[in-house]
Write a protein that holds these residues in place. Sequence first.
Motif, PDB file in Angstrom:
ATOM      1  N   MET A  87      73.851  10.196  57.241  1.00 57.48           N
ATOM      2  CA  MET A  87      75.304  10.118  57.289  1.00 57.48           C
ATOM      3  C   MET A  87      75.754   8.679  57.511  1.00 57.48           C
ATOM      4  N   GLU A 126      69.567  14.874  57.728  1.00 57.82           N
ATOM      5  CA  GLU A 126      70.879  14.541  57.193  1.00 57.82           C
ATOM      6  C   GLU A 126      71.100  13.050  57.365  1.00 57.82           C
ATOM      7  N   ASN A 148      81.231   6.591  59.276  1.00 56.62           N
ATOM      8  CA  ASN A 148      82.579   7.160  59.248  1.00 56.62           C
ATOM      9  C   ASN A 148      82.575   8.678  59.426  1.00 56.62           C
ATOM     10  N   LYS A 149      81.422   9.305  59.599  1.00 56.60           N
ATOM     11  CA  LYS A 149      81.375  10.767  59.699  1.00 56.60           C
ATOM     12  C   LYS A 149      82.134  11.283  60.918  1.00 56.60           C
TER      13      LYS A 149
END
Length: 95
Positions: A76, A74, A79-80
Amino acid sequence: MSQLLRVQNFTVSSDGFGAGEGQSLEKPFGHADPGTLLAWAFATDHPPIKRSEPGGRGLDDYFTRDYARNIGVEIMGRNKFGPQRGPWQDHEWQG
């Protein structure tokens, strides 16, 4: 062998937004209502959160049931997990 990139598990509203303005720790979706944005997923048999009443089946249920199938990694953004903005404060961490 060629590499493939697939965008998956990203919900946008009918007008093309994934979150609203004014994001904060208290309101990670900003002014947007996550319940409205994700209503399609919550109405399935395999919602992203568990609930007591049964949901619906169909194409939406297929997407929620198999959301993690064949995902190797993943990618990302910063800001996740919080509303970080501006320049990086700490350049020491290399994780």
